[in-house]
Structure formats: structure tokens, C-alpha cells
Scaffold this active site. Structure first.
Site, PDB file in Angstrom:
ATOM      1  N   LEU A 170       0.907  -1.223  -0.003  1.00  0.00           N
ATOM      2  CA  LEU A 170      -0.050  -0.106  -0.030  1.00  0.00           C
ATOM      3  C   LEU A 170       0.950   1.263  -0.062  1.00  0.00           C
ATOM      4  O   LEU A 170       1.706   1.469   0.672  1.00  0.00           O
ATOM      5  CB  LEU A 170      -1.079   0.024   1.248  1.00  0.00           C
ATOM      6  CG  LEU A 170      -2.055  -1.102   1.079  1.00  0.00           C
ATOM      7  CD1 LEU A 170      -2.690  -1.135   2.553  1.00  0.00           C
ATOM      8  CD2 LEU A 170      -2.957  -0.834  -0.066  1.00  0.00           C
ATOM      9  N   CYS A 171       0.660   2.129  -0.926  1.00  0.00           N
ATOM     10  CA  CYS A 171       1.134   3.370  -0.761  1.00  0.00           C
ATOM     11  C   CYS A 171       1.224   4.113   0.444  1.00  0.00           C
ATOM     12  O   CYS A 171       2.477   4.659   0.917  1.00  0.00           O
ATOM     13  CB  CYS A 171       0.564   4.287  -1.940  1.00  0.00           C
ATOM     14  SG  CYS A 171       1.019   6.035  -2.033  1.00  0.00           S
ATOM     15  N   PHE A 172       0.164   4.159   0.949  1.00  0.00           N
ATOM     16  CA  PHE A 172       0.244   5.012   2.560  1.00  0.00           C
ATOM     17  C   PHE A 172       0.860   4.278   3.580  1.00  0.00           C
ATOM     18  O   PHE A 172       0.946   4.727   4.550  1.00  0.00           O
ATOM     19  CB  PHE A 172      -1.397   5.264   2.791  1.00  0.00           C
ATOM     20  CG  PHE A 172      -1.871   6.286   2.249  1.00  0.00           C
ATOM     21  CD1 PHE A 172      -1.712   7.409   2.606  1.00  0.00           C
ATOM     22  CD2 PHE A 172      -2.680   6.116   0.907  1.00  0.00           C
ATOM     23  CE1 PHE A 172      -2.360   8.717   1.927  1.00  0.00           C
ATOM     24  CE2 PHE A 172      -2.943   7.074   0.138  1.00  0.00           C
ATOM     25  CZ  PHE A 172      -3.008   8.302   0.504  1.00  0.00           C
TER      26      PHE A 172
END
Length: 291
Positions: A170-172
Site C-alpha cells: 500500500l502506498c500509504f
């Protein structure tokens, strides 16, 4: 995320100067992932071919997982909470994003705009504008001292489009200079506070014939399809709607970029191009599963 963003179409931002570069302001209603990605690409093509800048805000009609350009489709199976979500592959790099309770923006600039040639400055400046608006919301609720929101300086040699091997799905959950991150407590000089730093804004860029597209997500609240990621509300106890944040950002970013903003709907030519792109690319299973 509040489903009222499209009701802000009546906003009439101030025309800041009579410069020849025109900037369309588009505030779209919730739409499917393939359509949202196709419109972003169509706006990039229009910036390159017509020398028109566009600032767009939009939402998602259902929780949608967007994979970064370089990510393997099979890797999504490792994220149980989003397995049943619709998936789309972005044209930009980075980690996967679960689009749900967020505000998503897109800024497309033609090659003649100075910041199309200085994409690092563009990246940092837009993020710093977001930081200022989120901080103002906190000050209005009297909790400025309870946390800090900051955007680390972007080094000159950073490449946001490269594939990051070995990083979280996940990017976050990833960290890179230029990210907007939040700390529930002031950072300490004598302890490792890494675990208490949460990313709440992630953006990526794409070029085409000198024009540049920057699009990104502002995480407003936790999604059931990505429960490990707290949003602005979860970390601060403060609610900010997508429409409120969009209203503040469009005025500030337009002023900083020196672009007159004119609210309008999606032009027919862009809409037609987006339909074709969605059909042939983002709505295609072969594109989504290409890696």
C-alpha cells in the site's frame, strides 16, 4: 468520505490575473475507477495537445484499489481487506491505493507552464498547500499543539516514478521525501517515533510530450477496505469534508501557480477521449493484470 463534493460546482473562484494560460477547474461526481483514471489521462493528453491546464477534484463510486503502474496484480491477493474491491491500474507509479474515504485531485499542466519543467517543485508545493489547509482546520478546532503535520523536503535526486522493490504493497504504508505525514505527538529528538508517523497524502506524476500530470489522494478517514490506515479524522478527531478541502485548495493552488481558474464541466472532447481510453485501457482486464 462525505458524498457532497460535486455540490460545490457553484463555487466561483477569484480570477487572479489575465495571463494567457487558461486553467479549467472541474469538480466531478463519484465515478468508477476506470473512468476516473481515463479522465486523468485524457486531461494529460489535452494539456500536451491544446496547451490547457486543468485542476480536477473527484471521488469514487465504490471502494476501489488502484495499482501502481509497476506493481504485480497478484500482489493484491496479499491484502485481504481489499480482495473483493474493484481494481484498476494507474498510469503512474507507486504503491497501491484504496480509494474510499478521501479527496482525490488531478493537476495537468502543459509544457509551457514553468512548473511542468520543475516537477519536484510542483510536487512539493501542492503538498505544502495541502498541509497548510489541514493545519488551519486543526487551529480552528483548538488542537494545534496536539500534533504536527509536515511535508519533508524533496531532495533533487529523488525519482518518484521508479519502482520501489521490497516496499509495502500500500502506498500509504510507504515513506518517501515529499510525503505529507502526521504525528499525533510532537516528534522527539531522543526516541524513534517512526511508528507514530502516518502518511495521509500520496501523489504521483506522469509526463507526456512535455506536459505533466500530478494526481494524488488525501486520506480523510479510515476505510473498512484498508483498516490499517488511519485518516485525518482518525488521527485528529477533526472532520473535514472533501468539498471544504477542495474549496480551500483550489483558491490557494490556483494563486500559487499563477493560473486563472474557471469552473466548468468536463469538455465534450475530453469526455469522448476518456470513454475511448476507459474502454480500451483502464476497463480492460489485460491492462489491469498486465504485470
Amino acid at each position: 468520505m462525505a458524498r457532497v463534493l460535486h455540490n460545490t460546482l457553484a463555487l466561483e473562484p477569484q480570477i487572479l490575473n489575465p495571463e494567457p494560460l487558461h486553467c479549467r477547474l472541474i469538480i466531478d461526481p463519484p465515478a468508477a475507477g476506470a473512468w476516473n483514471m481515463a479522465v486523468d489521462e485524457a486531461l494529460l493528453l489535452a494539456a500536451a495537445e491544446e496547451d490547457i491546464a486543468t485542476f480536477r477534484f473527484y471521488e469514487w463510486i465504490e471502494p476501489t484499489l488502484s495499482l501502481g503502474y509497476f506493481q504485480r496484480y497478484e500482489d493484491r491477493q496479499g491484502h485481504a481487506a481489499s480482495r473483493q474491491c474493484v481494481a484498476v491500474r494507474r498510469q503512474s507509479g507507486g504503491g497501491a491505493i484504496l480509494h474510499d474515504r478521501e479527496l482525490t485531485y488531478c493537476l495537468a499542466l502543459p509544457c509551457e507552464h514553468p512548473w511542468a519543467r520543475d516537477t519536484q517543485k510542483l510536487y512539493a508545493t501542492v503538498h505544502q498547500s495541502i498541509v497548510r489547509q489541514l493545519k488551519r482546520c486543526l487551529v480552528g478546532n483548538g488542537i494545534e499543539s496536539a500534533l504536527s503535520i509536515f511535508c519533508p523536503v524533496l531532495p533533487k535526486n529523488i525519482s518518484k516514478s521508479r519502482q520501489s522493490a521490497g516496499e509495502p504493497f500500500l502506498c500509504f504504508q510507504r515513506r518517501a521525501p515529499g510525503d505529507v505525514v502526521i504525528t499525533p505527538q510532537p516528534p522527539s529528538k531522543n526516541a524513534d517515533r517512526t511508528a507514530e508517523v502516518w502518511k495521509i497524502v500520496g501523489s504521483a506524476q506522469r509526463r507526456h510530450r512535455g506536459a505533466v500530470l500530478q494526481h494524488g489522494s488525501i486520506l480523510l478517514a479510515r476505510s473498512p477496505a484498508a483498516p490499517e490506515l488511519p485518516g485525518y479524522f482518525d488521527l485528529t478527531g477533526t472532520t473535514i469534508t472533501g468539498s471544504t478541502l477542495a474549496s480551500a485548495l483550489l483558491t490557494e493552488v490556483g494563486e500559487i501557480l499563477g493560473l486563472p481558474l474557471k469552473t466548468q464541466g468536463l469538455p465534450a472532447s475530453v469526455s469522448q477521449a476518456a470513454r475511448e481510453i476507459a474502454r480500451d485501457k483502464y476497463g480492460s482486464d489485460s491492462w489491469t493484470r498486465r504485470r
